[in-house]
Write a protein that holds these residues in place. Structure first.
Motif, PDB file in Angstrom:
ATOM      1  N   ARG A   6      -4.253  10.517  -3.840  1.00 40.35           N
ATOM      2  CA  ARG A   6      -3.387  10.003  -2.780  1.00 40.35           C
ATOM      3  C   ARG A   6      -3.718   8.548  -2.481  1.00 40.35           C
ATOM      4  NH1 ARG A   6      -4.637   9.424   2.075  1.00 40.35           N
ATOM      5  NH2 ARG A   6      -6.353  10.921   2.008  1.00 40.35           N
ATOM      6  N   ARG A   7      -5.009   8.219  -2.447  1.00 41.69           N
ATOM      7  CA  ARG A   7      -5.410   6.847  -2.162  1.00 41.69           C
ATOM      8  C   ARG A   7      -4.980   5.893  -3.279  1.00 41.69           C
ATOM      9  NH1 ARG A   7      -9.128   6.205   2.016  1.00 41.69           N
ATOM     10  NH2 ARG A   7      -9.701   8.163   3.008  1.00 41.69           N
ATOM     11  N   LEU A   8      -5.079   6.332  -4.517  1.00 46.01           N
ATOM     12  CA  LEU A   8      -4.630   5.505  -5.626  1.00 46.01           C
ATOM     13  C   LEU A   8      -3.138   5.248  -5.556  1.00 46.01           C
ATOM     14  CD1 LEU A   8      -6.704   6.940  -8.614  1.00 46.01           C
ATOM     15  CD2 LEU A   8      -6.900   4.658  -7.620  1.00 46.01           C
ATOM     16  N   ARG A   9      -2.356   6.268  -5.226  1.00 42.87           N
ATOM     17  CA  ARG A   9      -0.907   6.098  -5.098  1.00 42.87           C
ATOM     18  C   ARG A   9      -0.581   5.131  -3.976  1.00 42.87           C
ATOM     19  NH1 ARG A   9       2.450  11.479  -4.825  1.00 42.87           N
ATOM     20  NH2 ARG A   9       4.070   9.898  -4.680  1.00 42.87           N
ATOM     21  N   CYS A  10      -1.292   5.234  -2.875  1.00 45.76           N
ATOM     22  CA  CYS A  10      -1.048   4.336  -1.745  1.00 45.76           C
ATOM     23  C   CYS A  10      -1.350   2.894  -2.124  1.00 45.76           C
ATOM     24  CB  CYS A  10      -1.902   4.761  -0.547  1.00 45.76           C
ATOM     25  SG  CYS A  10      -1.325   6.245   0.290  1.00 45.76           S
ATOM     26  N   ARG A  11      -2.471   2.669  -2.797  1.00 44.55           N
ATOM     27  CA  ARG A  11      -2.812   1.301  -3.188  1.00 44.55           C
ATOM     28  C   ARG A  11      -1.799   0.738  -4.171  1.00 44.55           C
ATOM     29  NH1 ARG A  11      -8.331   3.055  -2.864  1.00 44.55           N
ATOM     30  NH2 ARG A  11      -8.359   3.632  -5.073  1.00 44.55           N
ATOM     31  N   ALA A  12      -1.344   1.581  -5.101  1.00 47.56           N
ATOM     32  CA  ALA A  12      -0.370   1.118  -6.087  1.00 47.56           C
ATOM     33  C   ALA A  12       0.941   0.743  -5.436  1.00 47.56           C
ATOM     34  CB  ALA A  12      -0.151   2.198  -7.146  1.00 47.56           C
ATOM     35  N   ALA A  13       1.301   1.408  -4.335  1.00 52.11           N
ATOM     36  CA  ALA A  13       2.572   1.150  -3.663  1.00 52.11           C
ATOM     37  C   ALA A  13       2.460   0.059  -2.612  1.00 52.11           C
ATOM     38  CB  ALA A  13       3.086   2.438  -3.005  1.00 52.11           C
ATOM     39  N   GLY A  14       1.252  -0.479  -2.381  1.00 50.85           N
ATOM     40  CA  GLY A  14       1.073  -1.495  -1.362  1.00 50.85           C
ATOM     41  C   GLY A  14       0.881  -0.920   0.016  1.00 50.85           C
ATOM     42  N   ALA A  15       0.703   0.396   0.119  1.00 53.72           N
ATOM     43  CA  ALA A  15       0.505   1.048   1.404  1.00 53.72           C
ATOM     44  C   ALA A  15      -0.979   1.263   1.644  1.00 53.72           C
ATOM     45  CB  ALA A  15       1.241   2.387   1.436  1.00 53.72           C
ATOM     46  N   LEU A  16      -1.362   1.471   2.905  1.00 48.83           N
ATOM     47  CA  LEU A  16      -2.740   1.772   3.247  1.00 48.83           C
ATOM     48  C   LEU A  16      -2.941   3.280   3.222  1.00 48.83           C
ATOM     49  CD1 LEU A  16      -3.167  -0.628   6.285  1.00 48.83           C
ATOM     50  CD2 LEU A  16      -3.985  -0.968   3.961  1.00 48.83           C
ATOM     51  N   PRO A  17      -4.128   3.745   2.827  1.00 51.06           N
ATOM     52  CA  PRO A  17      -4.364   5.189   2.811  1.00 51.06           C
ATOM     53  C   PRO A  17      -4.421   5.764   4.217  1.00 51.06           C
ATOM     54  CG  PRO A  17      -6.389   4.006   2.353  1.00 51.06           C
ATOM     55  CD  PRO A  17      -5.295   2.977   2.361  1.00 51.06           C
ATOM     56  N   GLU A  18      -4.012   6.996   4.341  1.00 55.17           N
ATOM     57  CA  GLU A  18      -4.053   7.698   5.617  1.00 55.17           C
ATOM     58  C   GLU A  18      -5.463   8.190   5.890  1.00 55.17           C
ATOM     59  OE1 GLU A  18      -2.496  11.915   7.557  1.00 55.17           O
ATOM     60  OE2 GLU A  18      -1.916  11.295   5.548  1.00 55.17           O
ATOM     61  N   GLU A  19      -5.908   8.071   7.128  1.00 56.30           N
ATOM     62  CA  GLU A  19      -7.192   8.621   7.526  1.00 56.30           C
ATOM     63  C   GLU A  19      -7.015  10.088   7.898  1.00 56.30           C
ATOM     64  OE1 GLU A  19     -10.646   9.612   8.119  1.00 56.30           O
ATOM     65  OE2 GLU A  19     -10.468   7.477   7.664  1.00 56.30           O
ATOM     66  N   GLU A  20      -7.850  10.952   7.345  1.00 49.24           N
ATOM     67  CA  GLU A  20      -7.695  12.389   7.562  1.00 49.24           C
ATOM     68  C   GLU A  20      -8.126  12.820   8.956  1.00 49.24           C
ATOM     69  OE1 GLU A  20      -6.196  14.330   5.627  1.00 49.24           O
ATOM     70  OE2 GLU A  20      -6.081  13.195   3.768  1.00 49.24           O
ATOM     71  N   ARG A  21      -9.024  12.057   9.583  1.00 51.56           N
ATOM     72  CA  ARG A  21      -9.581  12.463  10.876  1.00 51.56           C
ATOM     73  C   ARG A  21      -8.506  12.421  11.956  1.00 51.56           C
ATOM     74  NH1 ARG A  21     -12.376   9.502  15.034  1.00 51.56           N
ATOM     75  NH2 ARG A  21     -13.939  10.783  16.093  1.00 51.56           N
ATOM     76  N   CYS A  22      -8.401  13.508  12.727  1.00 50.43           N
ATOM     77  CA  CYS A  22      -7.440  13.541  13.837  1.00 50.43           C
ATOM     78  C   CYS A  22      -8.097  14.195  15.040  1.00 50.43           C
ATOM     79  CB  CYS A  22      -6.175  14.300  13.450  1.00 50.43           C
ATOM     80  SG  CYS A  22      -4.934  14.331  14.784  1.00 50.43           S
ATOM     81  N   THR A  23      -8.121  13.467  16.152  1.00 50.28           N
ATOM     82  CA  THR A  23      -8.711  13.999  17.378  1.00 50.28           C
ATOM     83  C   THR A  23      -7.685  14.087  18.504  1.00 50.28           C
ATOM     84  OG1 THR A  23      -9.512  11.753  17.872  1.00 50.28           O
ATOM     85  CG2 THR A  23     -11.058  13.270  16.840  1.00 50.28           C
ATOM     86  N   VAL A  24      -6.399  13.976  18.158  1.00 48.71           N
ATOM     87  CA  VAL A  24      -5.312  14.171  19.122  1.00 48.71           C
ATOM     88  C   VAL A  24      -4.739  15.561  18.902  1.00 48.71           C
ATOM     89  CG1 VAL A  24      -3.058  13.360  19.914  1.00 48.71           C
ATOM     90  CG2 VAL A  24      -4.783  11.711  19.175  1.00 48.71           C
ATOM     91  N   GLU A  25      -4.560  16.293  19.973  1.00 52.37           N
ATOM     92  CA  GLU A  25      -4.038  17.654  19.872  1.00 52.37           C
ATOM     93  C   GLU A  25      -2.595  17.646  19.373  1.00 52.37           C
ATOM     94  OE1 GLU A  25      -3.494  21.625  22.749  1.00 52.37           O
ATOM     95  OE2 GLU A  25      -4.742  19.931  23.393  1.00 52.37           O
ATOM     96  N   ARG A  26      -2.255  18.622  18.544  1.00 47.87           N
ATOM     97  CA  ARG A  26      -0.884  18.795  18.075  1.00 47.87           C
ATOM     98  C   ARG A  26      -0.279  20.045  18.699  1.00 47.87           C
ATOM     99  NH1 ARG A  26      -2.364  15.877  13.154  1.00 47.87           N
ATOM    100  NH2 ARG A  26      -0.610  14.522  12.571  1.00 47.87           N
ATOM    101  N   ALA A  27       1.027  19.969  18.968  1.00 49.42           N
ATOM    102  CA  ALA A  27       1.775  21.116  19.480  1.00 49.42           C
ATOM    103  C   ALA A  27       3.071  21.215  18.691  1.00 49.42           C
ATOM    104  CB  ALA A  27       2.068  20.953  20.974  1.00 49.42           C
ATOM    105  N   ASP A  28       3.628  22.411  18.596  1.00 52.51           N
ATOM    106  CA  ASP A  28       4.888  22.565  17.865  1.00 52.51           C
ATOM    107  C   ASP A  28       6.052  22.665  18.838  1.00 52.51           C
ATOM    108  OD1 ASP A  28       4.951  25.213  18.816  1.00 52.51           O
ATOM    109  OD2 ASP A  28       4.036  26.002  16.985  1.00 52.51           O
TER     110      ASP A  28
END
Length: 251
Positions: A6-28
């Motif tokens: 995923r990181r290689l694809r992001c770099r190739a496309a000029g995008a920044l990689p996503e950080e996996e860490r999430c400390t904000v609660e999600r709700a549906d």
């Protein structure tokens, strides 16, 4: 997909990689208004998934459609620092074709022009009418839209204001999901930052030095998600690709 791929694809496309860490609660979408008011509205941010369908608005935000509708219109750009003193008016097409670039790590916020917030609601009104806003409001407030388009690595550095929502609508790289990374601190915890440092520079220079107890709440907004942030919460954003996004400010 593995993280390294995923990181290689992001770099190739000029995008920044996503950080996996999430400390904000999600709700549906099953989150009720009563539960929203009780748990989140006045105390903590939340990411709500699947609450609205903005596929029509998303289609209208494709580059060719935006240029056809608004290419010759003037848009007001702000400098990407905490206080945003400088404003520059340019035709929308000029901004998209010449100024919409990836953020340079060495460029100061005062030298980075950013289209977000200063929208002419008379001209952009027909587009905003197609946007389906988040389902919950704060009693005694009304929503006002703030629309933006910005390049990879750009973002708004730390600042605070009233409560609101943010949603990523569209990105240039259609084969990769387009995300926006957020960093948030409660009102009683002022972040360590320089007001003229871009979010990208802060992430590279300051963030790695923070001990765990001084790190912000953080997460990456995915397609189909809306982030809610309460009143007076400090927040900074980082676009992981060239993105179209919209905020709903409750005031």
């Amino acid at each position: 997909m593995r993280d390294s791929e995923r990181r290689l694809r992001c770099r190739a496309a000029g995008a920044l990689p996503e950080e996996e860490r999430c400390t904000v609660e999600r709700a549906d979408a099953s989150l009720t208004y009563a539960r929203f008011l009780q748990r989140f509205a006045f105390s903590r941010p939340v990411i709500i998934r699947g609450a609205t369908d903005n596929s029509v608005f998303q289609a209208l935000c494709a580059k060719d459609k935006l240029l056809a509708a608004f290419g010759d219109r003037l848009v007001r750009l702000s400098t990407a620092n905490t206080y945003s003193y400088r404003k520059v008016d340019v035709p929308f097409q000029e901004y998209v074709e010449h100024l919409l670039k990836p953020q340079d790590l060495a460029t100061l916020g005062s030298d980075t022009l950013y289209f977000f917030g200063d929208n002419n609601f008379t001209e952009w009104g027909p587009l905003f009418q197609e946007y389906v806003p988040p389902p919950f409001h704060i009693p005694g407030t009304r929503g006002a839209y703030s629309f933006g388009i910005a390049g990879s690595g750009s973002g708004v550095p730390f600042h605070w204001h009233g409560p609101g929502y943010s949603e990523v609508i569209f990105g240039r790289k259609l084969r990769l999901p387009v995300f926006q990374r957020w960093f948030l601190y409660p009102p009683d915890k002022t972040p360590h930052f320089h007001p003229n440092e871009t979010t990208l520079a802060w992430l590279h220079h300051t963030y790695p030095t923070l001990p765990p107890e001084e790190r912000p709440l953080e997460c990456t907004i995915h397609p189909g998600e809306v982030l809610y942030f309460p009143d007076r919460w400090w927040h900074a954003t980082l676009n992981l690709d060239t993105s179209v996004f919209i905020s709903t400010f409750l005031g």
